[in-house]
Design an enzyme around this catalytic site. Sequence first.
Site, PDB file in Angstrom:
ATOM      1  N   ASN A 157      -5.121   2.512 -13.133  1.00 58.83           N
ATOM      2  CA  ASN A 157      -4.167   1.525 -12.609  1.00 58.83           C
ATOM      3  C   ASN A 157      -2.758   2.085 -12.732  1.00 58.83           C
ATOM      4  OD1 ASN A 157      -3.264  -1.114 -11.725  1.00 58.83           O
ATOM      5  ND2 ASN A 157      -2.568  -1.440 -13.830  1.00 58.83           N
ATOM      6  N   ASN A 204       1.525   2.997  -2.606  1.00 51.92           N
ATOM      7  CA  ASN A 204       0.829   3.918  -3.525  1.00 51.92           C
ATOM      8  C   ASN A 204      -0.406   4.510  -2.848  1.00 51.92           C
ATOM      9  OD1 ASN A 204       2.023   4.082  -6.347  1.00 51.92           O
ATOM     10  ND2 ASN A 204       2.153   1.909  -5.935  1.00 51.92           N
ATOM     11  N   GLY A 237       0.772  -1.230   0.000  1.00 51.91           N
ATOM     12  CA  GLY A 237       0.000   0.000   0.000  1.00 51.91           C
ATOM     13  C   GLY A 237       0.805   1.281   0.000  1.00 51.91           C
ATOM     14  N   ILE A 251      -7.815  -9.599 -11.457  1.00 50.28           N
ATOM     15  CA  ILE A 251      -8.270  -9.031 -12.723  1.00 50.28           C
ATOM     16  C   ILE A 251      -9.684  -8.492 -12.513  1.00 50.28           C
ATOM     17  CG2 ILE A 251      -8.858  -9.555 -15.132  1.00 50.28           C
ATOM     18  CD1 ILE A 251      -5.881  -9.571 -14.648  1.00 50.28           C
ATOM     19  N   HIS A 279       1.112   0.942 -13.233  1.00 47.94           N
ATOM     20  CA  HIS A 279       1.881  -0.234 -13.641  1.00 47.94           C
ATOM     21  C   HIS A 279       3.365   0.142 -13.619  1.00 47.94           C
ATOM     22  CE1 HIS A 279       2.571  -4.093 -15.625  1.00 47.94           C
ATOM     23  NE2 HIS A 279       3.458  -3.460 -16.375  1.00 47.94           N
TER      24      HIS A 279
HETATM   25  C1  GRF Z   1       4.171  -2.119  -6.862  1.00 49.11           C
HETATM   26  O1  GRF Z   1       5.199  -2.918  -7.407  1.00 49.11           O
HETATM   27  C2  GRF Z   1       3.511  -1.349  -7.952  1.00 49.11           C
HETATM   28  O2  GRF Z   1       4.367  -1.187  -9.037  1.00 49.11           O
HETATM   29  C3  GRF Z   1       2.371  -2.179  -8.377  1.00 49.11           C
HETATM   30  O3  GRF Z   1       1.986  -2.905  -7.246  1.00 49.11           O
HETATM   31  C4  GRF Z   1       3.091  -3.039  -6.358  1.00 49.11           C
HETATM   32  C5  GRF Z   1       2.629  -2.759  -4.965  1.00 49.11           C
HETATM   33  O4  GRF Z   1       2.674  -1.426  -4.656  1.00 49.11           O
HETATM   34  N1  GRF Z   1       1.335  -1.338  -8.867  1.00 49.11           N
HETATM   35  P1  GRF Z   1       2.118  -0.877  -3.237  1.00 49.11           P
HETATM   36  O5  GRF Z   1       3.320  -0.615  -2.386  1.00 49.11           O
HETATM   37  O6  GRF Z   1       1.247  -1.979  -2.637  1.00 49.11           O
HETATM   38  O7  GRF Z   1       1.367   0.352  -3.566  1.00 49.11           O
END
Ligand code: GRF
Length: 208
Positions: free
Chosen positions: A106, A13, A11, A91, A108
């Site tokens: 999303n 992000n 988490g 998905i 990526h």
């Molecule tokens: C990260 O590798 C990101 O690139 C992908 O999911 C993974 C987890 O990220 N989107 P987070 O720390 O759980 O946000």
Amino acid sequence: LKVAVLISGGGTNLQALIDEIEKGYINAEIKLVISSNKNAYGLIRAEKHNIPTIIVDRYNYSNKDKRQKMVLDTLEKNQIDLVVLAGYLEIISNEVIEGFRNRIINIHPSLIPSFSGRGYYGERVHQEAIARGVKVSGATVHFVNEETDGGPIIIQEAISVEYEDNEKTLQMKVLKLEHKILPQAVKLFSEGRIEVVKNRVRIMEGEE
Ligand code: GRF
């Protein structure tokens, strides 16, 4: 703008979004965090900021279609405007995509279309980028449509890949970019500045 964030893991992000909203950079509210993993540390992050969390995983909903139906009902019941997939490993069903056309984004960890599509997630993306010897990699924020990682691209940012890099150092470099461009994309969406024309995105000028 009512936002729901879907997670499966650490988490970071989600945390970036929480921080930018609390700083007032983004005029939005994270109404809900849905996790496909009951042990996701992202759930702790949400709870620390009093954000309601819901777990929809294969233990409480063994059937994938039922899980996605539960996600859809939850999003609609909470009148969510924007769905953010932030490290979400399931998905999304076509039904959810249909219900939230160009309202699901999303993040990526590569420059799509490189190292993207079904099966490309997390470490595998960086392993293959290192193995291929790319000199540039990066992160992409895109709308979600029926084709995995195939939706209109909103923002991309690149970084150089050095010979000394390995998949771990690359992942860390790219993660920093993710924490920058994902909040930027949510901000643009909240200001109504993203226009989709066929499969391309046009960013409109802001007030300032
Ligand atoms: C990260 O590798 C990101 O690139 C992908 O999911 C993974 C987890 O990220 N989107 P987070 O720390 O759980 O946000």
